[in-house]
Design an enzyme around this catalytic site. Structure first.
Site, PDB file in Angstrom:
ATOM      1  N   GLY A 178      32.227 -25.051 -31.252  1.00  0.00           N
ATOM      2  CA  GLY A 178      33.533 -25.221 -30.610  1.00  0.00           C
ATOM      3  C   GLY A 178      34.506 -26.002 -31.452  1.00  0.00           C
ATOM      4  N   GLY A 180      37.578 -25.633 -31.877  1.00  0.00           N
ATOM      5  CA  GLY A 180      38.848 -25.886 -31.209  1.00  0.00           C
ATOM      6  C   GLY A 180      38.812 -27.138 -30.361  1.00  0.00           C
ATOM      7  CG  ASP A 181      36.741 -28.110 -27.100  1.00  0.00           C
ATOM      8  OD1 ASP A 181      37.877 -28.310 -26.658  1.00  0.00           O
ATOM      9  OD2 ASP A 181      35.920 -27.352 -26.544  1.00  0.00           O
ATOM     10  CB  ILE A 182      34.165 -30.178 -32.720  1.00  0.00           C
ATOM     11  CG1 ILE A 182      33.099 -30.021 -31.625  1.00  0.00           C
ATOM     12  CG2 ILE A 182      33.655 -31.080 -33.830  1.00  0.00           C
ATOM     13  CD1 ILE A 182      31.837 -29.326 -32.077  1.00  0.00           C
TER      14      ILE A 182
END
Length: 411
Positions: A178, A180-182
Site C-alpha cells: 500500500g 499510497g498509504d505507506i
C-alpha cells in the site's frame, strides 16, 4: 528480538488518533525511534483490530490481527470518547504535556469536536500537529477534492503511479504494497520530526500537512520532468526502464530475477559472463543510450541466456558483480540470512498465545540510539488515560527541574 535501549526520540510524547494504515505507519515509525506513542481510540477501537489475519488456534478474545500488530507495535492504547465533554477534556489535559498529535480523519472532523489545531495550540503552543488526508488540509491550500474520501488505491491512481505501472500496452496496475498509504505516512513522520526540531529551538509548534495524492506524485517525480522536457505522457513499461538498459525483471528456468546493468562496466561483466564479450564493443549496445534504442534486442539476448539457467545459477554467476537479485516470495525472505542478521524479521508477543508472531522490523539503523520494534501492539484500552497523564506530567517536571548542585562536575 525487540529493543530495550532508548531510541533517538526517547522523551518525545505522541498522541496518536490515527486508524487503518497511513497514519498508524507514521506513528509506528516514531515508536520504533523511541517516542512514547499513545493510541487514543474510541470504544470500538481502530478498525484494523478486527481485520486480521489471525492464526489458527489463537485466542480470538486476546489475539491481535496481523494488520494491526504490524503497524501498531510498540504503542500504548487508551480509550476516550472525543465527542463527549469528559473525553474531550481528558484529551486536552494530555495535549498540554504532549509534543505531537497525529490524526488522519477526514477534513473538518477534529474542528467539529472543538479539537482542531488552533484549539490545541491554545493549550500547548509547542504542539506539533500532523495531519494526513487524501487531498490535504485547507490550511495548506484547499483542494478541489477536499471532501473526497481516499484509500491507497485512489492515491496510486490519481498521483500517477498506476498509470506507469503494468505491462507494456497493458492496463494500469497498483503496487502490491500500500504505497499510497505507506509513503505519505513516511513523509508525515519526516515532517513531524522537522517540526519537533523547530519547536525545540523556538518553542513554536505548527501544523504539518501531507496529502496522499501529493506524496504519490512526489514518488512519481520522473513523470513530471518527462512531461515537461519531452511533452509526453509516460505509460506502463512492464519491468523495464525508459532511460536505462538492461534494467528488467526476467524469467529464468525456474523463477524470476532482476538484472540491472546500465553502466558500461556492468554491461561488460554481463556480456563476458554470458560468453558474448563482443557485445560490449558492438556499437548497437556499447553505451546505455545505444542499448535503450535497441532495448528489444538487448532483452532478447539477455532473456535467452537467463532462460537456460536456474535462478540459483544466475545468482552464483553474477551475484556481487552485477546488480542482480531473485524475485523473493515471503518464504524466500524468511529463509534469507540477510533479514535475520539485519533484524528485519522480528518476533513479538501474541496475547493469548505462548507462540510469538513475526512482523517486519525497522529498516532504520543507528550506531548509538537504536530504532527497533519495541514490543507488541496494545490491547484496546490497555492503559488508563489518567496513568498516562500522571506519567507525562511527572516526566515534564523532571525535565524542567534544575540540575542538582555539583552535578555538572560529575562524570
Amino acid at each position: 528480538m525487540t529493543a530495550s535501549g532508548p531510541g533517538p526520540l526517547h522523551g518525545i510524547k505522541v498522541l496518536d488518533l490515527t486508524a487503518m494504515l497511513a497514519g498508524p505507519f507514521t506513528t509506528m515509525l516514531l515508536a520504533d525511534l523511541g517516542a512514547d506513542v499513545v493510541k487514543v481510540e474510541p470504544a470500538t477501537g481502530d478498525r484494523t483490530r478486527t481485520v486480521g489475519p489471525f492464526r489458527e488456534g489463537d485466542d480470538p478474545g486476546e489475539a491481535l490481527g496481523g494488520y494491526f500488530q504490524s503497524v501498531n507495535r510498540g504503542k500504548r492504547s487508551v480509550v476516550l470518547d472525543l465527542k463527549s465533554s469528559q473525553g474531550s477534556a481528558r484529551f486536552l489535559e494530555l495535549v498540554k504535556v504532549a509534543d505531537v498529535v497525529v490524526e488522519n480523519f477526514s477534513a473538518g472532523v477534529m474542528e467539529r469536536m472543538g479539537l482542531g489545531y488552533e484549539a490545541l495550540a491554545e493549550v500547548n503552543p509547542r504542539i506539533v500537529y500532523g495531519a494526513l488526508r487524501g487531498f490535504g488540509d485547507a490550511r495548506s491550500g484547499k483542494s478541489v477534492y477536499d471532501s473526497w474520501p481516499a484509500f491507497d488505491v485512489v492515491a496510486q491512481a490519481m498521483g500517477g503511479f498506476a498509470g506507469i505501472t503494468g505491462l507494456v500496452d497493458g492496463a494500469p496496475l497498483k503496487a502490491g504494497p500500500g504505497i499510497g498509504d505507506i509513503f505519505p505516512g513516511t513523509l508525515l513522520a519526516l515532517g513531524v520530526l522537522a517540526a519537533v526540531r523547530h519547536a525545540e529551538l523556538t518553542g513554536e509548534g505548527q501544523f504539518v500537512d501531507i496529502a496522499m495524492y501529493d506524496a504519490v506524485l512526489a514518488l512519481c517525480e520522473r513523470i513530471v520532468y518527462q512531461h515537461s522536457y519531452l511533452g509526453i505522457d509516460p505509460r506502463p513499461m512492464g519491468n523495464g526502464h525508459p532511460l536505462l538498459a538492461p534494467f528488467d525483471i526476467m524469467p529464468t528456468q525456474d523463477g524470476w530475477i532482476a538484472v540491472a546493468a546500465p553502466s558500461n562496466k556492468h554491461w561488460r561483466i554481463l556480456t563476458e559472463t554470458m560468453g558474448r564479450p563482443e557485445l560490449a564493443d558492438d556499437m548497437r549496445y556499447a553505451d546505455n543510450a545505444d542499448r535503450i534504442i535497441n532495448v528489444v534486442e538487448v532483452r532478447k539476448i539477455l532473456g535467452e541466456w537467463l532462460s537456460e539457467r536456474s535462478t540459483a545459477q544466475v545468482v552464483a554467476a553474477l551475484g556481487g558483480r552485477v546488480p542482480i537479485g531473485p524475485v523473493n516470495t515471503a518464504s524466500d525472505i524468511f529463509a534469507d540470512e540477510h533479514v535475520r542478521i539485519r533484524e528485519m524479521l522480528v518476533d513479538v508477543e501474541q496475547p493469548g498465545s505462548t507462540e510469538p508472531v513475526t512482523i517486519a522490523g525497522s529498516p532504520l539503523k543507528f550506531s548509538s540510539t537504536p530504532a527497533a520494534v519495541r514490543g507488541r501492539g496494545p490491547k484496546l484500552g490497555e492503559q488508563e488515560s489518567e496513568d498516562i497523564l500522571a506519567q507525562w506530567v511527572s516526566d515534564r517536571q523532571d525535565e524542567s527541574a534544575p540540575p542538582m548542585k555539583g552535578a555538572e562536575n560529575n562524570d
